[in-house]
Design a protein around this motif. Structure first.
Motif, PDB file in Angstrom:
ATOM      1  N   VAL A 259      46.725  31.966  43.195  1.00  0.00           N
ATOM      2  CA  VAL A 259      45.687  31.172  43.852  1.00  0.00           C
ATOM      3  C   VAL A 259      45.011  31.994  44.949  1.00  0.00           C
ATOM      4  O   VAL A 259      43.775  32.022  45.068  1.00  0.00           O
ATOM      5  CB  VAL A 259      46.279  29.873  44.436  1.00  0.00           C
ATOM      6  N   TRP A 260      45.804  32.694  45.762  1.00  0.00           N
ATOM      7  CA  TRP A 260      45.226  33.499  46.840  1.00  0.00           C
ATOM      8  C   TRP A 260      44.458  34.689  46.305  1.00  0.00           C
ATOM      9  O   TRP A 260      43.496  35.164  46.936  1.00  0.00           O
ATOM     10  CB  TRP A 260      46.322  33.928  47.816  1.00  0.00           C
ATOM     11  N   HIS A 261      44.834  35.182  45.156  1.00  0.00           N
ATOM     12  CA  HIS A 261      44.057  36.219  44.477  1.00  0.00           C
ATOM     13  C   HIS A 261      42.641  35.693  44.188  1.00  0.00           C
ATOM     14  O   HIS A 261      41.640  36.392  44.429  1.00  0.00           O
ATOM     15  CB  HIS A 261      44.776  36.588  43.173  1.00  0.00           C
ATOM     16  N   THR A 265      38.869  36.796  45.784  1.00  0.00           N
ATOM     17  CA  THR A 265      37.752  37.085  44.876  1.00  0.00           C
ATOM     18  C   THR A 265      36.535  36.234  45.240  1.00  0.00           C
ATOM     19  O   THR A 265      35.402  36.731  45.346  1.00  0.00           O
ATOM     20  CB  THR A 265      38.159  36.796  43.414  1.00  0.00           C
ATOM     21  N   TYR A 266      36.777  34.949  45.453  1.00  0.00           N
ATOM     22  CA  TYR A 266      35.691  34.010  45.764  1.00  0.00           C
ATOM     23  C   TYR A 266      35.077  34.301  47.124  1.00  0.00           C
ATOM     24  O   TYR A 266      33.855  34.206  47.305  1.00  0.00           O
ATOM     25  CB  TYR A 266      36.244  32.587  45.711  1.00  0.00           C
ATOM     26  N   ILE A 427      34.647  44.752  45.471  1.00  0.00           N
ATOM     27  CA  ILE A 427      36.076  44.431  45.604  1.00  0.00           C
ATOM     28  C   ILE A 427      36.412  43.179  44.803  1.00  0.00           C
ATOM     29  O   ILE A 427      37.445  43.114  44.122  1.00  0.00           O
ATOM     30  CB  ILE A 427      36.458  44.262  47.087  1.00  0.00           C
ATOM     31  N   SER A 428      35.535  42.178  44.849  1.00  0.00           N
ATOM     32  CA  SER A 428      35.756  40.949  44.071  1.00  0.00           C
ATOM     33  C   SER A 428      35.827  41.253  42.581  1.00  0.00           C
ATOM     34  O   SER A 428      36.669  40.700  41.859  1.00  0.00           O
ATOM     35  CB  SER A 428      34.633  39.938  44.351  1.00  0.00           C
ATOM     36  N   ALA A 429      34.944  42.127  42.114  1.00  0.00           N
ATOM     37  CA  ALA A 429      34.957  42.506  40.694  1.00  0.00           C
ATOM     38  C   ALA A 429      36.285  43.159  40.327  1.00  0.00           C
ATOM     39  O   ALA A 429      36.871  42.868  39.271  1.00  0.00           O
ATOM     40  CB  ALA A 429      33.801  43.455  40.403  1.00  0.00           C
ATOM     41  N   THR A 430      36.780  44.029  41.197  1.00  0.00           N
ATOM     42  CA  THR A 430      38.058  44.697  40.941  1.00  0.00           C
ATOM     43  C   THR A 430      39.206  43.698  40.918  1.00  0.00           C
ATOM     44  O   THR A 430      40.076  43.743  40.034  1.00  0.00           O
ATOM     45  CB  THR A 430      38.328  45.760  42.025  1.00  0.00           C
TER      46      THR A 430
END
Length: 445
Positions: A259-261, A265-266, A427-430
């Protein structure tokens, strides 16, 4: 032999009937539920972001600096953050119809009050209260849609809901610009009328919600008994599959690394989205001193028309392929690239083109992204997990606009800060590419 043929024939007939029931049920839900919640979300986004257009004249009248503007846009998300998880849990407990109606009426009243402030400090307070009032609406609607749609239909349903992001600017941008240029009734500033007039639809929507929106499929008068049973059976199968994989309590969902991942990302993507939303009007107007507020509104409709088309295409592709990660990562990379290149040009043509790529990237990832939590969360854990992702992730709506405002005050323009938002998009994409692929396994379960 004839008995075998009879059994095969009966089995085929049963399968065809099941497919027919599924098709009719999903079609009915799309027609009766999605358009209504879509319109309500357009109203929500309008009241959340119309301050960006009001700023075209409000900032000068109230002597608001770029740093103060970044704070007053972003402080909304602190109120949103504080009450979002409790709000979503209350929706799951009390029922969608009553709780969503409450949210709408409350935020509509507060949104209209924004037009009566006299200084930036009062504006801080009202924007914070608006965040409190609206908290829980978007994750609540996402949770509500999981009561109706099976996993394989969710990305498309979520994408239709979040197409409200570009649609709000496509419709609201020109309307807001026209109000700013032409509505000065009773000697009152046009930006005040903009905020007051655009608060009223939420109150009306709240009343309609109370009388028209069923809380769950079992309350839906437009579904037959067979259709209600199909939804119950299908969603029950998916819930059982998720419980077999791992049982998440509400507390475990809030502490889950997965969830924190998704939160992180969001968060990165929300910074990019709200950089566009909060500073887009001022960025476009800075391209030429000849642009009226109405012109700015119509110019900003162009990137959002592109985003609307891309959202539909990406969500359909995601559902058809049952793939989420790359359908989130590729738009994130596109958004980051557009942010980097925006700082290299002052040409109106190239700027609007890059804003279009930015809008496509920050909008088209939303449908596939919001299909990810429901792959492993259910019930109260889904309510808590979705709310956590949205509330903490949406703090990017504070961090992005405020950072831009601080840097703009020190450097004299907003372009220097765009690279920061670009890095966070990358970073979100990664991060999303590091997630396990579960959509196919769930569909086969």
């Amino acid at each position: 032999m004839s008995d075998s043929l009879t059994e095969v024939s009966m089995g085929s007939g049963s399968s065809i009937a099941s497919i027919s029931t599924e098709t009719k049920t999903i079609q009915k839900i799309r027609i009766r539920i999605l358009p209504f919640v879509f319109l309500l979300f357009v109203v929500a986004l309008l009241d959340r972001t119309n301050i960006a257009f009001a700023a075209l004249t409000m900032n000068e009248e109230l002597a608001i600096t770029s740093q103060q503007y970044g704070l007053l846009f972003g402080i909304f998300f602190f109120g949103y953050f504080l009450f979002e998880i409790p709000s979503n849990l209350l929706l799951h407990k009390i029922g969608a119809r009553i709780w969503i109606a409450r949210i709408l009426i409350t935020w509509g009243a507060v949104a209209a009050l924004t037009g009566f402030v006299h200084n930036v400090h009062q504006l801080y307070v009202v924007r914070f209260l608006l965040g409190l009032a609206e908290a829980g609406y978007f994750p609540g609607i996402l949770l509500y849609l999981t009561y109706w749609f099976p996993q394989r239909e969710q990305a498309r349903a979520f994408a239709l809901l979040v197409t409200a992001n570009p649609v709000t600017t496509i419709l609201g941008g020109p309307v807001s610009g026209l109000i700013l240029d032409h509505v000065h009734w009773l000697g009152v500033s046009s930006w005040r009328w903009l905020l007051i007039l655009e608060g009223a639809p939420a109150v009306i929507g709240g009343v309609l919600t109370y009388f028209l929106l069923p809380s769950c499929p079992q309350e839906a008068k437009f579904l037959t008994a067979d259709e209600k049973e199909w939804i119950r059976t299908e969603l029950g199968r998916e819930e059982q599959h998720k419980l077999e994989q791992r049982r998440y309590s509400t507390v475990k969902a809030l502490a889950s690394g997965r969830v924190w991942h998704l939160v992180l990302t969001y968060f990165g993507m929300m910074i990019s989205l709200y950089v566009l939303t909060s500073w887009g009007p001022q960025l476009v107007k800075s391209l030429s001193s000849l642009y009226s507020n109405s012109t700015v509104g119509f110019m900003l409709a162009i990137p959002n028309l592109m985003a609307l088309t891309a959202m539909i295409f990406v969500s359909r592709s995601s559902d058809r392929m049952l793939e989420r990660r790359y359908h989130v990562a590729i738009p994130a990379i596109m958004a980051g690239t557009a942010l980097v290149l925006l700082s290299t040009t002052r040409s109106p043509f190239y700027s609007v083109t890059l804003l279009s790529f930015l809008a496509v990237g920050t909008s088209s990832f939303l449908g596939p992204f919001w299909a990810l939590p429901s792959e492993f969360l259910t019930g109260f854990s889904a309510a808590a997990g979705i709310a956590l992702i949205n509330s903490v992730g949406n703090l990017g709506g504070f961090a992005g606009p405020y950072t831009i405002g601080v840097i703009a005050r020190r450097t004299g323009n907003i372009y220097a800060a765009l690279a920061i938002a670009a890095v966070l998009s990358f970073i979100s994409a990664t991060l999303v590419l590091l997630l396990p692929s579960r959509a196919r396994a769930l569909a086969k379960g």
